[in-house]
Motif scaffolding. Structure first.
Motif, PDB file in Angstrom:
ATOM      1  N   ASN A   1     -78.157 -28.118 -40.335  1.00  0.00           N
ATOM      2  CA  ASN A   1     -79.160 -27.440 -39.522  1.00  0.00           C
ATOM      3  C   ASN A   1     -79.056 -25.940 -39.760  1.00  0.00           C
ATOM      4  N   MET A   2     -80.020 -25.399 -40.481  1.00  0.00           N
ATOM      5  CA  MET A   2     -80.027 -23.967 -40.792  1.00  0.00           C
ATOM      6  C   MET A   2     -80.966 -23.182 -39.874  1.00  0.00           C
TER       7      MET A   2
ATOM      8  N   CYS B   1     -82.903 -51.657 -39.431  1.00  0.00           N
ATOM      9  CA  CYS B   1     -82.892 -50.199 -39.306  1.00  0.00           C
ATOM     10  C   CYS B   1     -82.113 -49.786 -38.062  1.00  0.00           C
ATOM     11  N   LEU B   2     -81.245 -48.802 -38.235  1.00  0.00           N
ATOM     12  CA  LEU B   2     -80.618 -48.154 -37.094  1.00  0.00           C
ATOM     13  C   LEU B   2     -81.489 -46.957 -36.757  1.00  0.00           C
ATOM     14  N   VAL B   3     -82.070 -46.971 -35.574  1.00  0.00           N
ATOM     15  CA  VAL B   3     -82.956 -45.905 -35.120  1.00  0.00           C
ATOM     16  C   VAL B   3     -82.138 -45.003 -34.204  1.00  0.00           C
ATOM     17  N   LEU B   4     -81.981 -43.754 -34.612  1.00  0.00           N
ATOM     18  CA  LEU B   4     -81.177 -42.787 -33.861  1.00  0.00           C
ATOM     19  C   LEU B   4     -82.055 -41.647 -33.368  1.00  0.00           C
ATOM     20  N   GLU B   5     -81.925 -41.329 -32.091  1.00  0.00           N
ATOM     21  CA  GLU B   5     -82.560 -40.134 -31.557  1.00  0.00           C
ATOM     22  C   GLU B   5     -81.462 -39.103 -31.378  1.00  0.00           C
ATOM     23  N   LEU B   6     -81.663 -37.925 -31.944  1.00  0.00           N
ATOM     24  CA  LEU B   6     -80.652 -36.887 -31.829  1.00  0.00           C
ATOM     25  C   LEU B   6     -81.284 -35.604 -31.347  1.00  0.00           C
ATOM     26  N   SER B   7     -80.468 -34.760 -30.775  1.00  0.00           N
ATOM     27  CA  SER B   7     -80.925 -33.442 -30.367  1.00  0.00           C
ATOM     28  C   SER B   7     -79.934 -32.410 -30.885  1.00  0.00           C
ATOM     29  N   SER B   8     -80.489 -31.244 -31.188  1.00  0.00           N
ATOM     30  CA  SER B   8     -79.690 -30.123 -31.668  1.00  0.00           C
ATOM     31  C   SER B   8     -80.507 -28.860 -31.439  1.00  0.00           C
ATOM     32  N   SER B   9     -79.864 -27.714 -31.573  1.00  0.00           N
ATOM     33  CA  SER B   9     -80.621 -26.473 -31.445  1.00  0.00           C
ATOM     34  C   SER B   9     -81.467 -26.288 -32.692  1.00  0.00           C
ATOM     35  N   GLY B  10     -82.535 -25.544 -32.536  1.00  0.00           N
ATOM     36  CA  GLY B  10     -83.387 -25.296 -33.685  1.00  0.00           C
ATOM     37  C   GLY B  10     -84.735 -24.757 -33.269  1.00  0.00           C
ATOM     38  N   CYS B  11     -85.598 -24.596 -34.269  1.00  0.00           N
ATOM     39  CA  CYS B  11     -86.957 -24.107 -34.030  1.00  0.00           C
ATOM     40  C   CYS B  11     -87.912 -25.281 -33.840  1.00  0.00           C
TER      41      CYS B  11
ATOM     42  N   PRO C   1     -72.095 -32.128 -44.381  1.00  0.00           N
ATOM     43  CA  PRO C   1     -72.298 -31.196 -43.269  1.00  0.00           C
ATOM     44  C   PRO C   1     -72.116 -31.871 -41.916  1.00  0.00           C
ATOM     45  N   ASP C   2     -71.603 -31.098 -40.977  1.00  0.00           N
ATOM     46  CA  ASP C   2     -71.254 -31.631 -39.661  1.00  0.00           C
ATOM     47  C   ASP C   2     -71.704 -30.664 -38.570  1.00  0.00           C
ATOM     48  N   ASP C   3     -72.963 -30.220 -38.653  1.00  0.00           N
ATOM     49  CA  ASP C   3     -73.471 -29.289 -37.652  1.00  0.00           C
ATOM     50  C   ASP C   3     -73.593 -29.997 -36.295  1.00  0.00           C
ATOM     51  N   PRO C   4     -73.480 -29.239 -35.204  1.00  0.00           N
ATOM     52  CA  PRO C   4     -73.482 -29.836 -33.859  1.00  0.00           C
ATOM     53  C   PRO C   4     -74.766 -30.621 -33.573  1.00  0.00           C
ATOM     54  N   LEU C   5     -74.588 -31.796 -32.985  1.00  0.00           N
ATOM     55  CA  LEU C   5     -75.712 -32.645 -32.591  1.00  0.00           C
ATOM     56  C   LEU C   5     -75.270 -33.536 -31.459  1.00  0.00           C
ATOM     57  N   SER C   6     -76.237 -34.052 -30.731  1.00  0.00           N
ATOM     58  CA  SER C   6     -75.981 -35.059 -29.704  1.00  0.00           C
ATOM     59  C   SER C   6     -76.859 -36.256 -30.011  1.00  0.00           C
ATOM     60  N   ILE C   7     -76.250 -37.436 -30.045  1.00  0.00           N
ATOM     61  CA  ILE C   7     -77.014 -38.661 -30.220  1.00  0.00           C
ATOM     62  C   ILE C   7     -77.411 -39.114 -28.830  1.00  0.00           C
ATOM     63  N   THR C   8     -78.716 -39.073 -28.541  1.00  0.00           N
ATOM     64  CA  THR C   8     -79.191 -39.346 -27.188  1.00  0.00           C
ATOM     65  C   THR C   8     -79.641 -40.790 -26.995  1.00  0.00           C
ATOM     66  N   ASN C   9     -79.920 -41.484 -28.081  1.00  0.00           N
ATOM     67  CA  ASN C   9     -80.342 -42.872 -27.974  1.00  0.00           C
ATOM     68  C   ASN C   9     -80.198 -43.530 -29.340  1.00  0.00           C
ATOM     69  N   PHE C  10     -79.952 -44.837 -29.327  1.00  0.00           N
ATOM     70  CA  PHE C  10     -79.920 -45.582 -30.580  1.00  0.00           C
ATOM     71  C   PHE C  10     -80.289 -47.021 -30.305  1.00  0.00           C
TER      72      PHE C  10
ATOM     73  N   GLY D   1     -86.954 -28.453 -35.984  1.00  0.00           N
ATOM     74  CA  GLY D   1     -86.253 -29.566 -36.609  1.00  0.00           C
ATOM     75  C   GLY D   1     -86.826 -30.019 -37.934  1.00  0.00           C
ATOM     76  N   ASN D   2     -87.867 -29.354 -38.421  1.00  0.00           N
ATOM     77  CA  ASN D   2     -88.497 -29.796 -39.667  1.00  0.00           C
ATOM     78  C   ASN D   2     -87.651 -29.535 -40.902  1.00  0.00           C
ATOM     79  N   THR D   3     -86.667 -28.661 -40.809  1.00  0.00           N
ATOM     80  CA  THR D   3     -85.821 -28.389 -41.970  1.00  0.00           C
ATOM     81  C   THR D   3     -84.469 -29.099 -41.889  1.00  0.00           C
ATOM     82  N   TRP D   4     -84.242 -29.852 -40.833  1.00  0.00           N
ATOM     83  CA  TRP D   4     -82.982 -30.572 -40.697  1.00  0.00           C
ATOM     84  C   TRP D   4     -82.808 -31.549 -41.851  1.00  0.00           C
ATOM     85  N   GLU D   5     -81.589 -31.630 -42.334  1.00  0.00           N
ATOM     86  CA  GLU D   5     -81.245 -32.628 -43.339  1.00  0.00           C
ATOM     87  C   GLU D   5     -80.230 -33.574 -42.708  1.00  0.00           C
TER      88      GLU D   5
END
Length: 140
Positions: free
Chosen positions: A97-98, A56-66, A41-50, A68-72
């Motif tokens: 992201n559903m 460990c690669l620590v990634l902060e991402l943002s996307s639309s949603g309610c 899956p390739d739903d829209p996201l923005s990587i805001t920090n890493f 984010g608890n169901t994001w895979e």
């Protein structure tokens, strides 16, 4: 004696596995698969920090949603080594992201990079295709 053992079992904190300092305790493994790299899956996201913390690669991402608890999410390597110095690997963050809410949610995830280490070296450049950034991963 039995009461002492029972007390010891009950008093263990179940949150010990959710260590947030990421020191060798990442949230997810990194997957190595050319097929998933191309087709996950390739739903829209923005990587805001890493950042890289230990392995460990620590990634902060943002996307639309309610919330984010169901994001895979999955971090996927293309299963190709690009010959250069240091060696390069292409990786991408997959998001499914559903959630149908209009809020912009930010979440942080960490991914274990140890499977991406190259035996002949102590470093590899990771080309994060979602953001166009190149991350130098150094290890011992």
């Amino acid at each position: 004696m039995i009461w002492l053992c029972l007390f010891a079992l009950i008093s263990c904190d179940s949150d010990d596995d959710n260590n947030t300092n990421y020191a060798g305790n990442c949230d997810f493994n990194t997957l190595i698969s050319a097929d998933l790299f191309a087709n996950a899956p390739d739903d829209p996201l923005s990587i805001t920090n890493f950042e890289i913390n230990e392995n460990c690669l620590v990634l902060e991402l943002s996307s639309s949603g309610c919330d984010g608890n169901t994001w895979e999410v999955q971090l996927i390597d293309s299963d190709q080594l690009l010959e250069s110095f240091p060696v390069q690997r292409n990786i991408r963050l997959s998001l499914q992201n559903m959630e149908l809410c209009d809020a912009v949610i930010s979440k942080t995830f960490s991914f274990d990079l140890t499977e991406l280490q190259v035996p002949e070296s102590n470093q590899v450049n990771l080309n994060l295709t979602n953001s166009g950034d190149q991350i130098l991963y150094e290890y011992e």
